[in-house]
Design an enzyme around this catalytic site. Structure first.
Site, PDB file in Angstrom:
ATOM      1  N   LYS A   9       5.203   6.771  11.676  1.00 35.83           N
ATOM      2  CA  LYS A   9       4.891   6.829  10.055  1.00 35.83           C
ATOM      3  C   LYS A   9       6.186   6.369   9.454  1.00 35.83           C
ATOM      4  O   LYS A   9       7.260   6.584   9.828  1.00 35.83           O
ATOM      5  CB  LYS A   9       4.208   7.932   9.635  1.00 35.83           C
ATOM      6  CG  LYS A   9       3.365   7.890   8.482  1.00 35.83           C
ATOM      7  CD  LYS A   9       2.098   7.469   8.685  1.00 35.83           C
ATOM      8  CE  LYS A   9       1.438   7.318   7.610  1.00 35.83           C
ATOM      9  NZ  LYS A   9      -0.232   6.948   7.826  1.00 35.83           N
TER      10      LYS A   9
ATOM     11  N   ASP B 195      -0.460   2.647   3.672  1.00 35.97           N
ATOM     12  CA  ASP B 195      -1.026   3.765   3.544  1.00 35.97           C
ATOM     13  C   ASP B 195      -0.953   4.021   2.236  1.00 35.97           C
ATOM     14  O   ASP B 195      -0.892   2.996   1.375  1.00 35.97           O
ATOM     15  CB  ASP B 195      -0.071   5.011   4.267  1.00 35.97           C
ATOM     16  CG  ASP B 195      -0.734   6.295   4.520  1.00 35.97           C
ATOM     17  OD1 ASP B 195      -1.538   6.603   5.135  1.00 35.97           O
ATOM     18  OD2 ASP B 195      -0.223   7.257   3.653  1.00 35.97           O
TER      19      ASP B 195
HETATM   20  P1  NDP Z   1      -4.119   4.469  -1.797  1.00 38.04           P
HETATM   21  O1  NDP Z   1      -2.949   4.323  -2.242  1.00 38.04           O
HETATM   22  O2  NDP Z   1      -5.096   2.972  -1.628  1.00 38.04           O
HETATM   23  O3  NDP Z   1      -5.212   5.271  -2.645  1.00 38.04           O
HETATM   24  C1  NDP Z   1      -4.652   6.709  -2.685  1.00 38.04           C
HETATM   25  C2  NDP Z   1      -5.617   7.431  -3.707  1.00 38.04           C
HETATM   26  O4  NDP Z   1      -5.457   8.961  -3.593  1.00 38.04           O
HETATM   27  C3  NDP Z   1      -5.306   7.076  -5.259  1.00 38.04           C
HETATM   28  O5  NDP Z   1      -6.614   7.208  -5.886  1.00 38.04           O
HETATM   29  C4  NDP Z   1      -4.387   7.980  -5.689  1.00 38.04           C
HETATM   30  O6  NDP Z   1      -4.428   8.375  -7.035  1.00 38.04           O
HETATM   31  C5  NDP Z   1      -4.981   9.382  -4.729  1.00 38.04           C
HETATM   32  N1  NDP Z   1      -3.649  10.376  -4.727  1.00 38.04           N
HETATM   33  C6  NDP Z   1      -2.716   9.894  -3.885  1.00 38.04           C
HETATM   34  N2  NDP Z   1      -1.661  10.764  -3.988  1.00 38.04           N
HETATM   35  C7  NDP Z   1      -2.223  11.931  -4.617  1.00 38.04           C
HETATM   36  C8  NDP Z   1      -2.066  13.125  -5.042  1.00 38.04           C
HETATM   37  N3  NDP Z   1      -0.817  13.620  -4.366  1.00 38.04           N
HETATM   38  N4  NDP Z   1      -2.762  13.902  -5.697  1.00 38.04           N
HETATM   39  C9  NDP Z   1      -4.183  13.372  -5.948  1.00 38.04           C
HETATM   40  N5  NDP Z   1      -4.371  11.983  -5.901  1.00 38.04           N
HETATM   41  C10 NDP Z   1      -3.662  11.333  -5.114  1.00 38.04           C
HETATM   42  O7  NDP Z   1      -3.991   4.960  -0.371  1.00 38.04           O
HETATM   43  P2  NDP Z   1      -5.249   5.122   0.761  1.00 38.04           P
HETATM   44  O8  NDP Z   1      -6.520   4.977   0.167  1.00 38.04           O
HETATM   45  O9  NDP Z   1      -4.701   3.976   1.753  1.00 38.04           O
HETATM   46  O10 NDP Z   1      -4.889   6.306   1.373  1.00 38.04           O
HETATM   47  C11 NDP Z   1      -5.544   7.549   1.155  1.00 38.04           C
HETATM   48  C12 NDP Z   1      -5.637   8.685   2.263  1.00 38.04           C
HETATM   49  O11 NDP Z   1      -6.089   7.923   3.441  1.00 38.04           O
HETATM   50  C13 NDP Z   1      -3.962   9.141   2.642  1.00 38.04           C
HETATM   51  O12 NDP Z   1      -4.370  10.269   3.017  1.00 38.04           O
HETATM   52  C14 NDP Z   1      -3.901   8.194   3.884  1.00 38.04           C
HETATM   53  O13 NDP Z   1      -2.924   8.872   4.754  1.00 38.04           O
HETATM   54  C15 NDP Z   1      -5.196   8.019   4.640  1.00 38.04           C
HETATM   55  N6  NDP Z   1      -5.415   7.193   5.409  1.00 38.04           N
HETATM   56  C16 NDP Z   1      -5.342   5.747   5.041  1.00 38.04           C
HETATM   57  C17 NDP Z   1      -5.584   4.655   5.993  1.00 38.04           C
HETATM   58  C18 NDP Z   1      -5.674   3.458   5.634  1.00 38.04           C
HETATM   59  O14 NDP Z   1      -5.942   2.168   6.380  1.00 38.04           O
HETATM   60  N7  NDP Z   1      -5.295   2.776   4.516  1.00 38.04           N
HETATM   61  C19 NDP Z   1      -5.780   5.162   7.483  1.00 38.04           C
HETATM   62  C20 NDP Z   1      -6.104   6.526   7.549  1.00 38.04           C
HETATM   63  C21 NDP Z   1      -5.624   7.410   6.778  1.00 38.04           C
HETATM   64  P3  NDP Z   1      -3.704   7.296  -7.846  1.00 38.04           P
HETATM   65  O15 NDP Z   1      -4.209   6.093  -8.002  1.00 38.04           O
HETATM   66  O16 NDP Z   1      -3.362   8.112  -9.167  1.00 38.04           O
HETATM   67  O17 NDP Z   1      -2.015   7.032  -7.372  1.00 38.04           O
HETATM   68  O1  2IT Z   2      -3.149   6.998   8.658  1.00 36.79           O
HETATM   69  C1  2IT Z   2      -3.304   5.898   9.178  1.00 36.79           C
HETATM   70  O2  2IT Z   2      -3.984   5.729  10.053  1.00 36.79           O
HETATM   71  C2  2IT Z   2      -2.822   4.673   8.589  1.00 36.79           C
HETATM   72  N1  2IT Z   2      -2.306   4.708   7.680  1.00 36.79           N
HETATM   73  C3  2IT Z   2      -3.112   3.198   9.301  1.00 36.79           C
HETATM   74  C4  2IT Z   2      -2.107   3.067  10.342  1.00 36.79           C
HETATM   75  C5  2IT Z   2      -2.016   1.649  10.822  1.00 36.79           C
HETATM   76  O3  2IT Z   2      -1.010   1.432  11.547  1.00 36.79           O
HETATM   77  O4  2IT Z   2      -3.013   0.896  10.655  1.00 36.79           O
END
Ligand code: NDP
Ligand code: 2IT
Length: 459
Positions: free
Chosen positions: A132, A172
């Site tokens: 990561k 992420d």
């Molecule tokens: P994005 O940046 O697309 O969206 C993140 C969302 O969460 C936004 O709505 C953001 O609000 C909100 N957010 C982020 N940090 C905070 C915080 N500290 N407090 C409150 N709200 C917060 O990210 P993803 O959707 O990709 O990721 C969301 C979660 O999913 C994370 O935990 C990530 O690690 C996990 N994840 C993502 C994967 C992926 O493929 N993208 C895979 C597996 C897990 P704002 O718009 O105000 O910033």
């Molecule tokens: O938390 C996660 O699994 C991710 N942000 C996706 C990682 C990836 O390599 O697709």
């Protein structure tokens, strides 16, 4: 945490040492505590693991990089951000995991994420190790050219540490298709190679169909599997969804497709409740708001009068979003967004299934309240593995130089999520944890990685 399992003498010793060596890494300790909490019976039954000191070895990143990222804003002012890449474990394949750009990013948060990624990636059954990275750069309020300059500067250092057979980053929080594009462009320019070094690429330049959808879709598939075992389904359920980014958006889309009703979304400023349900049309509005205009979710209420907005609670305080009456919950924002009080409110509100789209969204106390309340809890390393699984499929397509259709990718995603579900259940049952998916995920993931580490000798 003090459960019977963490009282295993070896586990207790390891946790004490960890807390002394890295006292400023609470999120990492939490993630490690959760995994170790499952390992007592595994270590008792497999003396070869303690004999090779596998637990201590697995807690130490193979490499933890931190670097300077200087960049200039549009006014010409110079800024310095911190860049990181944790190359945690390569026993099963090249390091694989996302990049997070958020002001909260530090060594503790990235080590927790990279550590979880090791076991998540093992659960996919695909050849990927765990890593990561990211930066404390805050994309909010930055122009596209500032983001591009930052991404280029970040990659100007990162490129020397990664490669399609070495370490393959992805997105992420704060890193989506736009940022992957800027970083890929810079990597390609510096190395004069066009490879699968990053996943989540645009579909015209090597990206996989359904990679953007995969994490959210996978989290919904996992919830559907948990319910199916108990003769239930998502159809007709009111669902609490947090976040409004990549994972939340595609969680909503799949829920709508399956006849469920997402009724909430959130961002760092607050959350909306739409008791009439978020429809595909409303979701299109959210996607434009969040992905193109990069505004706040509060704006939803200006367009859809059925919805109300509430501000985010102070850090660590209960969030009334989780107290709304509903049957399913999909936390999809960030770590520790559900505390013990929230979990108690969810149980009282009728939630029967929780599928963790975000990484470590529930505190250990919250998890216990949910499990004790009879809630089916899909832990992040299993429930959100669909994203990285399709990333690994993107790597396969890059190696073949042949793209797959969306139908092919979706079939793979569904069968991977089904197998993760059954592997977790089987491991939990085998080691005396009933149908507790948390322990099953930790054990099934750990055993694959530990086995490979034993095979590779002392490296
Ligand atoms: P994005 O940046 O697309 O969206 C993140 C969302 O969460 C936004 O709505 C953001 O609000 C909100 N957010 C982020 N940090 C905070 C915080 N500290 N407090 C409150 N709200 C917060 O990210 P993803 O959707 O990709 O990721 C969301 C979660 O999913 C994370 O935990 C990530 O690690 C996990 N994840 C993502 C994967 C992926 O493929 N993208 C895979 C597996 C897990 P704002 O718009 O105000 O910033
Ligand atoms: O938390 C996660 O699994 C991710 N942000 C996706 C990682 C990836 O390599 O697709």
């Amino acid at each position: 945490m003090t459960t019977a399992a963490t009282e295993h003498p070896l586990v207790r010793d390891v946790l004490d040492t960890l807390e002394k060596r890295d006292p400023n890494q609470p999120e990492f300790h939490q993630a490690v505590g959760e995994v170790l909490d499952s390992l007592g019976p595994v270590l008792d039954r497999h003396p070869e693991y303690p004999a090779a000191n596998i637990v201590k070895r697995i807690l130490e990143p193979e490499r933890a990089l931190q670097f300077r990222v200087p960049w200039q804003d549009d006014a010409g002012a110079v800024h310095v951000s911190r860049g990181f890449r944790i190359e945690f474990n390569s026993a099963l394949g090249p390091y694989k995991g996302g990049l997070r750009f958020h002001p909260s990013v530090n060594m503790s948060i990235l080590k927790f994420l990279a550590f979880e990624q090791i076991f998540k990636n093992a659960l996919t059954g695909l050849p990927i190790g765990g890593g990561k990275g990211g930066s404390d750069f805050d994309p909010r309020g930055k122009s596209a050219s500032e983001v591009m300059r930052f991404c280029q500067s970040f990659m100007t250092e990162l490129y020397r540490h990664i490669g399609p057979d070495t370490d393959v980053p992805a997105g992420d929080i704060g890193v989506g298709g736009r940022e992957i594009g800027y970083m890929f462009g810079q990597y390609k320019r510096i190395t004069n190679t066009f490879t699968g070094v990053l996943t989540g690429r645009g579909q015209d330049w090597g990206g996989s169909e359904l990679r953007p959808e995969a994490t959210g879709y996978g989290a919904v598939y996992f919830a559907a599997e948990m319910l199916a075992v108990n003769g239930g389904s998502l159809e007709g359920m009111d669902c609490l969804v947090s976040g409004s980014g990549n994972v939340a958006q595609f969680t909503c889309r799949k829920l709508i497709e399956l006849g469920a009703r997402p009724i909430t979304l959130s961002d760092s400023a607050g959350w909306i409740h739409d008791p009439e349900g978020i429809t595909e049309e409303k979701l299109q509005f959210v996607m434009d708001l969040k992905n193109v205009r990069r505004g706040r979710i509060a704006e939803y209420c200006e367009h859809f009068s059925s919805a109300t907005w509430s501000p985010a609670p102070a850090s660590g305080k209960a969030n009334a979003l989780w107290a709304l009456p509903a049957q399913a919950a999909f936390p999809s924002a960030t770590q520790n967004e559900i505390n013990g009080d929230d979990a108690a409110a969810m149980v009282a509100g009728g939630v029967t299934v929780v599928s963790e789209g975000a990484n470590m969204p529930t505190t250990p106390q919250a998890q216990q309240v949910l499990v004790d309340g009879g809630v089916l809890l899909g832990p992040a390393k299993a429930a959100n593995a669909g994203g990285v699984a399709v990333s690994a499929l993107e790597m396969a397509q890059a190696s073949q130089r042949v793209p797959w259709t969306a139908e092919q990718v979706d079939e793979h995603l569904k069968s991977i999520m089904r197998r993760i579900h059954s592997d977790c259940l089987e491991a939990a049952q085998t080691y005396g944890f009933g149908s507790d998916y948390r322990h099953g995920a930790n054990i099934a993931g750990f055993k694959k990685v530990a086995g490979a580490m034993l095979d590779h000798g002392l490296v």
